[in-house]
Design an enzyme around this catalytic site. Sequence first.
Site, PDB file in Angstrom:
ATOM      1  CG  ASP A 166      -0.541  -0.240   2.163  1.00  0.00           C
ATOM      2  OD1 ASP A 166       1.232  -0.456   2.483  1.00  0.00           O
ATOM      3  OD2 ASP A 166      -0.863  -0.076   4.100  1.00  0.00           O
ATOM      4  CD  GLU A 167       7.328   2.755   0.438  1.00  0.00           C
ATOM      5  OE1 GLU A 167       6.696   2.481   1.429  1.00  0.00           O
ATOM      6  OE2 GLU A 167       7.623   1.688  -0.140  1.00  0.00           O
TER       7      GLU A 167
END
Length: 390
Positions: A309-310
């Site tokens: 989720d970066e």
Amino acid sequence: MPIPVSALIGSTRRLVSAIVLFVALDLSVLLINLWLAEQMAQDAVAINLAGRQRMLSQQTTKALLLATNAPTANGSDAANLELEAAFGLLLQTQKAFAQGGETRGGDGKTVTLQAVHGEAARVVARAQEIIAPLEQLLSAPVPVGGSQAPRLSQAADYMVNHNQDLLSLMNTLTTALEHDSVRRARNLRAIQTGAFVLALGNFLAIVIGMLSQFRRIEHDSQQWRELARRDALTGLANRKAFTEAAQGVLARAQGDAGQGALLMLDLDGFKPINDTLGHATGDRVLIALARALESTARATDVVARLGGDEFAVLCPKLHGQDDITHFCNRLLTAITDLPGQVCPGKRLGASIGIALYPESGYELGHLLGLADKAMYAAKNSGGSHWEIAA
């Protein structure tokens, strides 16, 4: 409706078949050339021998007259030998014209003639009719104790009366053979031209097919290269593509003394959504986030998913405090609104770390490291806000 070439040569098998056909047509053109040369050589021999028949007819007449009126026995014998040679060759050549077979050429060597057809065959048949009585006279046995002088005299008279007819027939034969030769050559050249046109058309089809195959391969290769640079889930640029694009942007910015910002973004509250609602819902959140980032980012920005989720956003010329505040607030608002679209009742935020250039230099790895530290500082401070690296 014309058939597209791509439908004719759209596979390796079809392309190989087209190449084999081209080779076959090319060989056929070569064989037709050889056939044409051989046919023209045979026609030349036949035309030459037809012309020689006139000479043999006159030589036969002359020998008969000499044999009939020879003043000495030696003269008569020489005339008879000449008559036998000339008339024998005349008969042999006429038979070769009529039935096909061997005769003697002008150089004394044996040549083979093909049986003539059409007008030439009718001329030869008429010549044989005229020669037949003479052959009977000359081949008739001499009575015991008799003389061959009366027979030779009759033969001479016959040839004198019919020699002009034979000469005219041989002229007609020569003309007919010339016409037949021209007609055969024309037909063979038409076949040759047709084969050449087919070979040329097939060659063009091969070229077009190869170009079509090449373009298809290039297109497929381009698609694979594009896929290799895209994140499979969100469709955003992956780490590799982001690195290449960001290095290019930073290199240009360094040359122009440009400025901008590199943002690192990590979701807050994503793990509970992923754990409680499943990875499928988590994937939908990431996809929705990717769309939100693309719609919020400017046309010149580079948006990428680095993993999990970066996410990263490189923003050329985003530098002033007010501009950064406005841009980051828009991002945070868009992210906060995502659960209402995908998983109502859940909360979602983001921690954003920012590294500025030229203050922190133009080296991508260094900027990523600074932005990453600032992002974790924002997360450790409670999340859902942004921090600029010192």
